[in-house]
Write an enzyme that holds these catalytic residues in place. Sequence first.
Site, short mmCIF file in Angstrom:
data_model
loop_
_atom_site.label_atom_id
_atom_site.label_comp_id
_atom_site.label_asym_id
_atom_site.label_seq_id
_atom_site.Cartn_x
_atom_site.Cartn_y
_atom_site.Cartn_z
N TYR A 312 -76.02 -55.17 54.15
CA TYR A 312 -75.21 -55.22 53.13
C TYR A 312 -76.11 -55.19 51.81
CZ TYR A 312 -72.04 -57.70 56.35
OH TYR A 312 -71.52 -57.94 57.79
N CYS A 410 -70.77 -64.72 48.81
CA CYS A 410 -69.96 -65.19 47.59
C CYS A 410 -68.67 -65.90 48.16
CB CYS A 410 -69.57 -63.97 47.13
SG CYS A 410 -68.95 -62.56 48.12
#
Length: 478
Positions: A312, A410
């Site tokens: 990612y 996150c």
Amino acid sequence: MFSKNQIVPVTIEDISDTGEGIGHVDGFTLFVSRAVPGDTVRARILKAKKTYAIAKAEEIITPAPGRVTPECPVAGSCGGCQLSFLSYESQLALKQKKVEDCIRRIGGFADITVQPIIGMDEPRAYRNKGQFPVGPAQGSEAAIGFYAGHSHRIVPTSCCGMLWPGHEEILSAVREYLAESGAAPYDEETGRGLVRHVLMRKGFATGEIVVCLVSNGTKIPAPETLWERLQKVKGVVGLCLNVNREKTNVILGDRLIPLFGKASVTDRIGDVQFEISPMSFYQVNPVQTKVLYDTALAYAGLTGEETVWDLYCGIGTISLFLAKAAKKVYGVEIVPEAIENANANARKNGIENAEFYVGAAEEVFPRLVKENPAIGADVIVVDPPRKGCDEKLLATMLAMAPERIVYVSCDPATLARDLKILCAGGYRIDRVQPVDQFPGSVHVECVSLLQRMSNSQSKAITLDVDMEDYHRIKSEGR
Ligand code: SAH
């Protein structure tokens, strides 16, 4: 059971993922907007369901200890800064607790000590990116602003205290352009109209700004008149169009048309330079991003001998940050423009030991391992979106059995879920470090370090890659 418009006194105990205060009355859960933990409020019921109700604080009976009066004129109606009613200190305490709760309750780790959150000295004007929805006129001009919480109603805004000072000139330029050119604002209800969003991103290290209009078509009328206006704004180096013709909540479509000037912003984190397309993800808080990446680098514990995977990877920010300290870095990312940026960024920085691949990490990573069993993984860094890592990816990570996994997250809930899986597969949590990337909002970023336990064999079984070769080569010492 409550009825609509009923007024109920309630004490707020917690906060939801979307920023509403949570309280309980007679076994019902109330989600109360404009209320923060510690408040006792009189709440007006807006919507009553069987087990819960949505409400709005009408009056504060007893304020929470950290309650403040926000400076922002649209606080409470704009959906952006859900914590603007709390002092920054209280915001940090809340985020710390959120991470601790997730690690304990979702992860089931009773004895992990979460490191104290790293906050900002100056938690304002930190954002390098703004995205403002444009909608049908409210009054004489197109509505440009932010969405209200849980809705697509636009709260008109001329500026935002979280963005860099000066961004309001860009909004004025777009407003004037819309009025003069007749370019119609997009109407989500009907799918008609042209201009959907104004996007702007600034490289804080360079001062460069690129503006991108998201449009329901490949052309906007008289774009040069907008460019003329934008060029008067200090820092603006480019104007692009992003084409999004779908009836969707997703902001960006998949086509970018550069109109004038540069199509990407240049920025620097530490001594690494980056080109960033409007299509690519880039952390929004440069000050805290440096903290985040420095932490990730420290946790990676590189000596120069390691093969590192950055899954990612976006535009290769973490990959390139780590490359100088590693033998080899592989980055995998799903957005093709981001990988174009990543390759260009590697060249720009003279980094030759980083290789990037486009595709879903959960497909590309197992495939590359299968194609080249000698490829290796000493350290794996993951930085997934809020939904966390794909199960297949976690299985591949376990099968690769790297010494260390650095998990940048996150969303503490999905982080805790994934840590549980990784720990069940032979890892132990060494550190969990929250970093406040988003002052004002409920969101919080974390970096975690996982160490492989000695002698542990991966317990991840359900893989459709054959790991036998990999482990044979690995145990033969490559
Ligand atoms: N590490 C980068 C990007 C992190 S954001 C940075 O710090 O800037 C998460 C990234 O994951 C985004 O760039 C997004 O496009 C990408 N992404 C989302 N789903 C993915 C998937 N299944 N496989 C690979 N990348 C994915």
